[in-house]
Design a protein around this motif. Structure first.
Motif: not given
Length: 169
Positions: A97, A101, A103, A120, A130, A133, A136, A148-150
């Motif tokens: 990431i 933000r 991936f 991971w 990740l 959580s 994604f 993205y993770d956010s």
């Protein structure tokens, strides 16, 4: 004041290769249980919690894991491995990431400013996690999507990344 503290936290958590930073330490505080899979796999992007679980009957090495879906893989398939919380693609690039933000895979080490390069795992539903959580975000970028993770934009959709065991067909 809050912004300054947030900025200091962010600055401490990014990767600076020139400083000799250890990228393997770039991971969330909590991580999942299954951080190593004994087979290559791919990912299926699905709207959050929308794929039904498929059972794989006596198909080693999948039967002892939470991965219950398989697909044919060839040289055009994005094939990955997971070992000790580190995600790699078939070119040995590291799943990261990065500072915006997103991936992506970089290598042979993560890019400057990477936020996460470790942590991971796969959860009991077969989702890539990740930290703790499995959420994604798929965001449009012209005529394709980035992950993205956010949630970075109002037009992003919450998704899961389902782990799919790859077999030769």
């Amino acid at each position: 004041m809050f912004f300054v503290l947030w900025l200091l936290t962010l600055v401490k958590s990014i990767y600076v290769p020139e400083n000799g930073d250890d990228w393997t330490l770039l991971k969330p505080e909590t991580v999942g249980d299954v951080q190593t899979l004994p087979f290559r796999f791919g990912l299926v992007v699905s709207m959050k919690d929308s794929i039904e679980k498929l059972q794989v009957e006596e198909n080693e090495p999948f039967e002892s894991t939470s991965v219950k879906t398989v697909a044919c893989g060839d040289e055009s398939t994005l094939s990955m491995s997971l070992n000790g919380g580190i995600l790699r693609d078939s070119n040995n690039r590291i799943g990261t990431i990065v500072s915006n933000r997103q991936f992506q895979f970089d290598g042979p080490t993560p890019q400057y400013g990477a936020i996460y390069a470790n942590g991971w795992s796969v959860d009991h539903d077969g989702d890539l996690n990740l930290g703790n959580s499995s959420t994604f975000f798929q965001c449009s970028s012209g005529d394709f999507y980035n992950l993205y993770d956010s949630k970075i934009d109002i037009n992003c959709n919450e998704v899961n990344l389902k782990v799919v065991g790859l077999i030769d067909c």
